[in-house]
Design an enzyme around this catalytic site. Sequence first.
Site, PDB file in Angstrom:
ATOM      1  N   ARG A 172      -9.940   6.816   4.646  1.00  0.00           N
ATOM      2  CA  ARG A 172      -9.279   5.760   3.874  1.00  0.00           C
ATOM      3  C   ARG A 172      -9.043   6.184   2.428  1.00  0.00           C
ATOM      4  O   ARG A 172      -7.977   5.907   1.853  1.00  0.00           O
ATOM      5  CB  ARG A 172     -10.110   4.476   3.906  1.00  0.00           C
ATOM      6  CG  ARG A 172     -10.122   3.802   5.256  1.00  0.00           C
ATOM      7  CD  ARG A 172     -11.166   2.719   5.325  1.00  0.00           C
ATOM      8  NE  ARG A 172     -10.856   1.591   4.450  1.00  0.00           N
ATOM      9  CZ  ARG A 172     -11.747   0.668   4.101  1.00  0.00           C
ATOM     10  NH1 ARG A 172     -12.993   0.755   4.523  1.00  0.00           N
ATOM     11  NH2 ARG A 172     -11.374  -0.339   3.336  1.00  0.00           N
TER      12      ARG A 172
ATOM     13  N   ARG B 258       0.805  -1.218   0.000  1.00  0.00           N
ATOM     14  CA  ARG B 258       0.000   0.000   0.000  1.00  0.00           C
ATOM     15  C   ARG B 258       0.840   1.270   0.000  1.00  0.00           C
ATOM     16  O   ARG B 258       0.292   2.364  -0.015  1.00  0.00           O
ATOM     17  CB  ARG B 258      -0.948  -0.001   1.200  1.00  0.00           C
ATOM     18  CG  ARG B 258      -2.020  -1.074   1.092  1.00  0.00           C
ATOM     19  CD  ARG B 258      -3.074  -0.905   2.148  1.00  0.00           C
ATOM     20  NE  ARG B 258      -4.126  -1.899   2.019  1.00  0.00           N
ATOM     21  CZ  ARG B 258      -5.214  -1.944   2.781  1.00  0.00           C
ATOM     22  NH1 ARG B 258      -5.388  -1.031   3.727  1.00  0.00           N
ATOM     23  NH2 ARG B 258      -6.118  -2.881   2.615  1.00  0.00           N
TER      24      ARG B 258
END
Length: 220
Positions: free
Chosen positions: A173, A93
């Site tokens: 997020r 990520r």
Amino acid sequence: MTTGSVRLVLFGPPGAGKGTQALYLRDYLGVPHISSGDLFRAHLQQKTSLGNQASEYINQGLLVPDEVTIEIILDKLLTLQPTDGFLLDGFPRTEYQARILSESLTTKSKNIDKVIYIDVPIDELIKRLSNRYICSDCQAPQNLNPSDSKTCTVCGGELYQRADDNMSSVTTRLDVYQRETIPVLDFYRSQDLVITIDGTGPINCINKRVQSQIEKWLTQ
């Protein structure tokens, strides 16, 4: 290359449907599905120190620190045989994670073959995430309307909404994804590894697009 030996990263923003597509691809390719989220939750259920550290960030919609994430993922990946394939979901990520993954795999076995990027517009992501529920038994993700039954259509288990799918966490997020995760795409694009898939429309249509692109790559 045989399908059982392919090493793929399933990449996309929160709500892109990576978990759903992973269930299809796991059986289609005959490789294990390795989900960072599932590994985090397993550590949390077992009350490991890594799991407790990860939960503090997951519940706020923040990225788990690199050192914790990398240790959890590599602990799993490096148990595989050098020629084993896998489908990696939710990792890397950050660009740093991508570089460490590449270095670790090439040292021990073989690197990633392709990155499947599922591209979905932001407004669609918000809609999906705010209506997303997970089966407590089989972990299959499903989108529900407020009036829908909270019963899994796959196995009949009870559905629940994750703490990081509330609206506040969803917004965080997506912001984190834009800021910290998008550079991972540039890292993999520089190696000509990215296959981009339109992630809008019915699930089965998206899956057909993914499989078509994988077949096209495998037969080149």
